[in-house]
Write an enzyme that holds these catalytic residues in place. Sequence first.
Site, short mmCIF file in Angstrom:
data_model
loop_
_atom_site.label_atom_id
_atom_site.label_comp_id
_atom_site.label_asym_id
_atom_site.label_seq_id
_atom_site.Cartn_x
_atom_site.Cartn_y
_atom_site.Cartn_z
N GLU A 164 37.31 -64.19 35.01
CA GLU A 164 37.45 -65.29 35.70
C GLU A 164 38.32 -65.00 37.06
OE1 GLU A 164 39.42 -67.81 33.04
OE2 GLU A 164 37.65 -67.82 31.43
N HIS B 86 37.17 -73.23 32.46
CA HIS B 86 38.26 -72.77 31.45
C HIS B 86 39.41 -74.11 31.72
CE1 HIS B 86 40.81 -69.33 29.65
NE2 HIS B 86 40.94 -70.51 29.12
#
Length: 224
Positions: free
Chosen positions: A179, A197
Amino acid sequence: ASERGVIVCNAPTSNIVSAAEHTMALMLACARNVAQANASMHEGLWERTKFTGVELYEKTLAIFGLGRIGGLVAERARAFGMRRVGYDPYCSPERAEQLGVELYDNVDDIVPLADFITVHLPKTKETIGMFGPAQYAAMKDGVILVNTARGGIYNIESLADFVAAGKIGGAAIDVYETEPCTESPLHEFDNVILTPHLGASTKEAQTRAGTQIAEYVAAGLEGS
């Protein structure tokens, strides 16, 4: 812990409600084609028949991981009238019974039963890649998968293949192995919902975390 005047702490329970609610939001969005229909409307179209969905009612939800978040998801799925089955080698039969979840000892036994699958597992050697080609092939046609836990539990490359083949009806992914994630094999599919997220991204979760940390700091200072 406190060392040289520095207190290190976290607030692990502050976001569990938010994560459970995001799981339900993604499940419903997949079931009712919410993201696709919204995009279509914003393009000036009116395509009712294209976005016919499915109900959660009387569908089987397989929950992998029946800890705090998985337990909250089980409770919320009960309100939708879902049959709940689960896998968690650390969950006692008593807790599963309390949650109304039928507990299974084997991943392979539970996978073919599910209309929806959600994972709430930590990232370990056992859980990374836990779902791959063999598991996807054994699933029901049209199954919907959700992951708000940890990236990598679903093998993404293989998942994309099974979505492309139409075996998997939809997926919703909130967490990724790396990420930020701005590209992946799943980005090309309209029936895969991707969120950045967001599981803990609510005002309430952030407020709760701040409150818990302040309490920990106060307790640490009192004990120093």
